[in-house]
Design an enzyme around this catalytic site. Structure first.
Site, PDB file in Angstrom:
ATOM      1  N   GLU A   1     -27.229  -1.736 -61.238  1.00  0.00           N
ATOM      2  CA  GLU A   1     -26.511  -2.773 -62.009  1.00  0.00           C
ATOM      3  C   GLU A   1     -25.013  -2.591 -61.793  1.00  0.00           C
ATOM      4  O   GLU A   1     -24.283  -3.558 -61.536  1.00  0.00           O
ATOM      5  CB  GLU A   1     -26.874  -2.641 -63.489  1.00  0.00           C
TER       6      GLU A   1
ATOM      7  N   LYS B   1      -6.676  29.353 -62.284  1.00  0.00           N
ATOM      8  CA  LYS B   1      -5.918  28.901 -61.109  1.00  0.00           C
ATOM      9  C   LYS B   1      -6.894  28.212 -60.151  1.00  0.00           C
ATOM     10  O   LYS B   1      -7.654  28.850 -59.437  1.00  0.00           O
ATOM     11  CB  LYS B   1      -5.249  30.081 -60.412  1.00  0.00           C
TER      12      LYS B   1
ATOM     13  N   ASP C   1     -27.471   2.656 -61.844  1.00  0.00           N
ATOM     14  CA  ASP C   1     -26.466   2.523 -60.771  1.00  0.00           C
ATOM     15  C   ASP C   1     -26.573   1.161 -60.086  1.00  0.00           C
ATOM     16  O   ASP C   1     -25.560   0.571 -59.701  1.00  0.00           O
ATOM     17  CB  ASP C   1     -26.663   3.637 -59.725  1.00  0.00           C
TER      18      ASP C   1
ATOM     19  N   LEU D   1       4.100  29.343 -57.073  1.00  0.00           N
ATOM     20  CA  LEU D   1       3.982  30.390 -58.100  1.00  0.00           C
ATOM     21  C   LEU D   1       4.122  31.765 -57.481  1.00  0.00           C
ATOM     22  O   LEU D   1       3.591  32.014 -56.393  1.00  0.00           O
ATOM     23  CB  LEU D   1       2.594  30.311 -58.766  1.00  0.00           C
TER      24      LEU D   1
ATOM     25  N   LYS E   1       1.528  30.843 -68.436  1.00  0.00           N
ATOM     26  CA  LYS E   1       2.832  30.178 -68.555  1.00  0.00           C
ATOM     27  C   LYS E   1       3.398  30.348 -69.956  1.00  0.00           C
ATOM     28  O   LYS E   1       2.663  30.195 -70.945  1.00  0.00           O
ATOM     29  CB  LYS E   1       2.678  28.666 -68.288  1.00  0.00           C
TER      30      LYS E   1
END
Ligand code: 9MJ
Length: 331
Positions: free
Chosen positions: A34, A115, A32, A82, A298
């Site tokens: 670097e 969901k 991290d 929905l 769906k």
């Protein structure tokens, strides 16, 4: 000046490569420290030479100047809400209505998705570059949260490859993973600050920050789950032709462009497989690294979706099949 802009290009390429290794492959090749050193050099140059700061510079991930208010955005295509079903009887009634409305009881391929319990957002890419992001709002108008969205590490500032339409609106859910939620609340507790009731509220609170530097520290995540407006631009004649006729294939196309997709999403051969999907996700719910409150099922065929349309704002071609409310732990 010239060697500065080539230094910016070199830093940008290198940092984007390290981001891909870290966030997509989960295989960082440098420590991290670097990575931070390169990012600091890039931000330093951009602060001294604003003309060299690109819209999709990786420096946008750390957040910029705080806003005083959010502006409004009107969605070119409304963002749908929905309808819900809560039992297998209600689910079967939904399927019967599908057959009645389509005038056929042919098997229907279904795209089955967890969901996600977060915040719905719309991301607008023009010529492959993220130019605007908005909350769902009332479905027609939302808040412009572009600066906050830019700080979410898994949301690309530029799409990968070349196979994308001139204008592409991506719909999806911003959420806070359970682990990030737990550490955020632990930190708030330690500092005597207010804690969030659940990851959904924490995500909403983090996205509504006027100071995107705060949002950048909240470890938010994103999964795409749909497409909004698609069109051509001056430089890119790919428009509606780019779209597949399968919702699942469209999600796979978005994945190829660098947009993350929930790994639990399945293309089911027929609606008769949905109940098993629902039960499977319900049993594995607590083991998932993010909160969900049901599944979204769906009709996969886009032409059939268009035939079914939607009533008010909720599509007739999809329903959320939600879990029973979990007993709230009374501590
Ligand atoms: N919340 C969530 O995970 N969603 N929401 C939809 C949706 C909303 C309207 C159309 O599709 N899809 C998924 N996976």
């Amino acid at each position: 000046k010239q060697q500065l802009s080539s230094r910016v290009a070199e830093l940008t390429r290198q940092i984007n490569e390290y981001n891909h290794q870290y966030y997509v492959l989960d295989q960082p090749s440098v420590p991290d420290a670097e990575y931070d050193r390169l990012m600091r050099e890039l931000i330093e140059i951009e602060n001294n030479h604003p003309a060299l700061k690109a819209l999709d510079s990786p420096s946008q991930k750390v957040g910029g100047e705080a806003l005083t208010a959010f502006t409004q955005v009107s969605h070119q295509l409304p963002m749908l809400s929905l309808d819900n079903v809560f039992s297998i009887e209600e689910w079967q009634a939904f399927v019967k209505r599908l057959h009645d409305r389509l005038g056929s009881s042919d098997t229907l391929a279904m795209c089955a998705e967890p969901k996600l319990d977060g915040l719905a957002v719309s991301l607008r890419y023009e010529n492959g570059v993220l130019v605007q992001a908005a909350t769902r709002g009332d479905g027609s108008t939302g808040e412009n949260i572009t600066e906050n969205i830019r700080t979410i590490k898994s949301i690309p500032l530029r799409l990968s490859g070349e196979n994308y339409p001139g204008i592409l609106e991506v719909r999806g859910e911003v959420f806070m993973p359970k682990a990030s939620f737990d550490s955020l609340n632990a930190l708030a507790m330690k500092k005597g600050e207010k804690t969030f009731a659940n990851p959904r509220n924490a995500a909403a609170g983090s996205l509504r920050q006027l100071d995107s530097k705060i949002t950048a520290k909240r470890n938010l995540a994103f999964y795409a789950y749909g497409i909004g407006f698609v069109g051509e631009s001056r430089d890119n004649a790919l428009g509606q032709a780019w779209l597949e006729n399968s919702h699942y294939q469209r999600l796979k196309q978005l994945q190829i462009l660098g947009l993350p997709m929930c790994p639990e999403v399945r293309l089911l051969a027929g609606e008769y497989e949905c109940e098993a999907f629902y039960q499977d996700i319900l049993t594995r719910r607590d083991a998932l690294s993010y909160e969900i409150d049901g599944t979204v099922l769906k009709v996969d065929d886009i032409a059939l979706q268009d035939k079914l349309g939607f009533v008010a704002r909720a599509p007739r071609w999809a329903t959320a099949y939600k879990f029973p409310a979990q007993e709230e732990l009374t501590v």
